[in-house]
Each structure stands twice: as structure tokens, then as C-alpha cells.
Design a protein around this motif. Sequence first.
Motif, PDB file in Angstrom:
ATOM      1  N   ASP A  20       0.839  -1.224   0.000  1.00 52.33           N
ATOM      2  CA  ASP A  20       0.000   0.000   0.000  1.00 52.33           C
ATOM      3  C   ASP A  20       0.861   1.256   0.000  1.00 52.33           C
ATOM      4  OD1 ASP A  20      -2.137  -1.714   0.434  1.00 52.33           O
ATOM      5  OD2 ASP A  20      -2.088  -1.426   2.607  1.00 52.33           O
ATOM      6  N   TYR A  77      -8.322   3.132   5.809  1.00 47.88           N
ATOM      7  CA  TYR A  77      -9.239   3.044   4.660  1.00 47.88           C
ATOM      8  C   TYR A  77     -10.435   3.992   4.779  1.00 47.88           C
ATOM      9  CZ  TYR A  77     -12.364   0.399   7.661  1.00 47.88           C
ATOM     10  OH  TYR A  77     -13.209   0.043   8.677  1.00 47.88           O
ATOM     11  N   THR A 136      -6.181   6.921  -4.451  1.00 50.80           N
ATOM     12  CA  THR A 136      -6.670   5.561  -4.255  1.00 50.80           C
ATOM     13  C   THR A 136      -5.561   4.533  -4.485  1.00 50.80           C
ATOM     14  OG1 THR A 136      -8.772   6.356  -5.049  1.00 50.80           O
ATOM     15  CG2 THR A 136      -8.463   4.006  -5.096  1.00 50.80           C
ATOM     16  N   ASP A 137      -5.473   3.547  -3.608  1.00 47.86           N
ATOM     17  CA  ASP A 137      -4.446   2.503  -3.788  1.00 47.86           C
ATOM     18  C   ASP A 137      -4.954   1.398  -4.718  1.00 47.86           C
ATOM     19  OD1 ASP A 137      -6.058   0.781  -2.347  1.00 47.86           O
ATOM     20  OD2 ASP A 137      -4.869   0.891  -0.504  1.00 47.86           O
ATOM     21  N   SER A 171      -6.156  -1.427  -4.209  1.00 51.26           N
ATOM     22  CA  SER A 171      -7.407  -2.092  -3.828  1.00 51.26           C
ATOM     23  C   SER A 171      -8.590  -1.132  -3.882  1.00 51.26           C
ATOM     24  CB  SER A 171      -7.300  -2.705  -2.429  1.00 51.26           C
ATOM     25  OG  SER A 171      -6.005  -2.755  -1.968  1.00 51.26           O
ATOM     26  N   ARG A 184      -6.138   5.982   0.283  1.00 46.31           N
ATOM     27  CA  ARG A 184      -5.095   5.544   1.209  1.00 46.31           C
ATOM     28  C   ARG A 184      -4.103   6.669   1.571  1.00 46.31           C
ATOM     29  NH1 ARG A 184      -4.837   1.955   4.805  1.00 46.31           N
ATOM     30  NH2 ARG A 184      -5.797   0.399   3.455  1.00 46.31           N
TER      31      ARG A 184
END
Length: 282
Positions: free
Chosen positions: A99, A245, A267-268, A270, A274
Amino acid sequence: MSVTAWLDAATARIAAAQGLEKREARLEARVLAAFAWGVTPAWLIAHDRDTPTDAQIAAADALLTRRLAGEPIAYLVGAREFYGRPFEVSPAVLIPRPDTELLVELALAHMPPGQAVEVLDLGTGSGCIAITLALERPLAQVTALDRSPAALAVARRNAARLDAEVEFLSSDWFAALGGRHFDLIVGNPPYIAAGDPHLNRGDIRFEPLTALAAGRDGLDDLRRLTATACAHLKPGGALLLEHGYDQADAVQALLRASGFHSPRSWTDLSGVRRVSGGHLSE
Ligand code: GLN
């Protein structure tokens, strides 16, 4: 007992104990055997019918027993890869997460190659962020701080081994920085709420609590850092912080309240917001 027999047995036990898919458990078994025997995972495949000595079996079994009790693989083998480079880790530091590569990418976007930008990494732990930035942008002047002497020792060894030029400071957040100012400040501070059940599960149980937990709502350190960072940024300077999150809106509000312009989040892989950040006016 052959190499394959040991791997089969270890795979079954890891899968049962950790609730992992067989494929993942097999990877873990290979990593443990390779580390115990000082060989590469590829060697294990080529030598699947070899018979390890009793001492070799005992060494691999010892690691397996610790893994079955939940110890993270990264601590058992003392290393974890981050941004394509191997980092030494110990229980004194958080295990680098994929991450966090998002934070690195965003920081690099703020560091034009060929410019001597001054960058600060807050709570460097293993040093993975600061060292990666220094290696990707050789002209940047990277400073990294941590309040844990044991973490700083790991970070210094990583910098030396990877040949990265980073200035390390022993400092409780900004306390030892005096009047220094930076173009960019980044950090992956503790952000888990103190009562969060995740703290009692999986690898996290073995990681330093001070690197993970931050008060009742997990925002204690993010509050402190957003409030104080402006005093250590040059005009136009930027702050980028990794967070939980569900904390993007809260961190954006904190950034706005501290005078940062147009805060936004990223956005990461997933799909989780983040990292959030903002900048000061010129
Ligand atoms: N900066 C380190 C990392 O991102 C340590 C972060 C921490 O300990 N909270 O892995």
C-alpha cells in the motif's frame, strides 16, 4: 525425508494454521526452507529429491514452528521487498506494505528529477520510504526521523546496504527539527484505533504497537502532524500522509483546518483512499 516431503508437510500445516490457500502456504514453506538452508527457492525446485541433513530439517522445523505460532514471515527471514528492493526488517520496525508504494509514487511526482528538493519522512521505521525516494531521486536531500533508536538502527543499515544517502534524526515527530523547512513532507504514521480488533490478528500482533495504534479514533498522530507540518514547510510546500481506509475525509478536514490548499486523496491498488495531501500557498 526429501526436500519435497518437507515442503508438502510444511505446506499442509501452514495452510491449516494460517487459513491460507495451498498455493500461498507452499510459497511460505519454500521461503522458510530456502532461508533455513541458505539456498534460493529455485534451488529447492531443482533439488526436490535431495535429502536434507537432520540439522537442516531441524533448522527448517524451528522456523516452521514459529510461523505456525503466527510470527510474520518477514521477521523470520529478516527481510521484505519494497518498491523492488530488499529491506532488512526486525520486530523493531513495521513490515513495509505494498500500500505504501502509492505514497512513494505520489512523493516522486512531487520531486522533479534534476532538482535538489528537500524532503522529510516522518516515522521512517525500516527507512523504506526515505531510502526509496533517495535512490529514485539522487539529487534530492532526504531527511528521515524516528523516535525509536532501534528502528533508526535498522533504517541506517538499510541505507548503508542499499547505498542511499539519507540524513537520519532521532526525533519525536518534529521535536528535534528546530527551524528547518522542507519542500515536501511525507509519512506513514500510526493510524489504527486503539481498540481495533485487527490489532489482535495476523502479522500485526507481532509488529510494534507504537507504529500502528494512534488513540481512540486512530487520528491522534494525523492530527498532530497536520497541525505542525506547516511550520516546517517552505512556501508552496506539500504534505502527503498515508492513513486508514476510512480516514480520507477526516484527514482532508484536518489539512484544510491547518491551512493546506485543495486537499485531496488518492486511491491505492485495492480502490481504497489511502493517501491524502495538500500544499501551502506560494
Ligand atoms: N515509514 C515506515 C513504513 O511505511 C514505518 C511506518 C510506521 O512505522 N508507521 O513502513
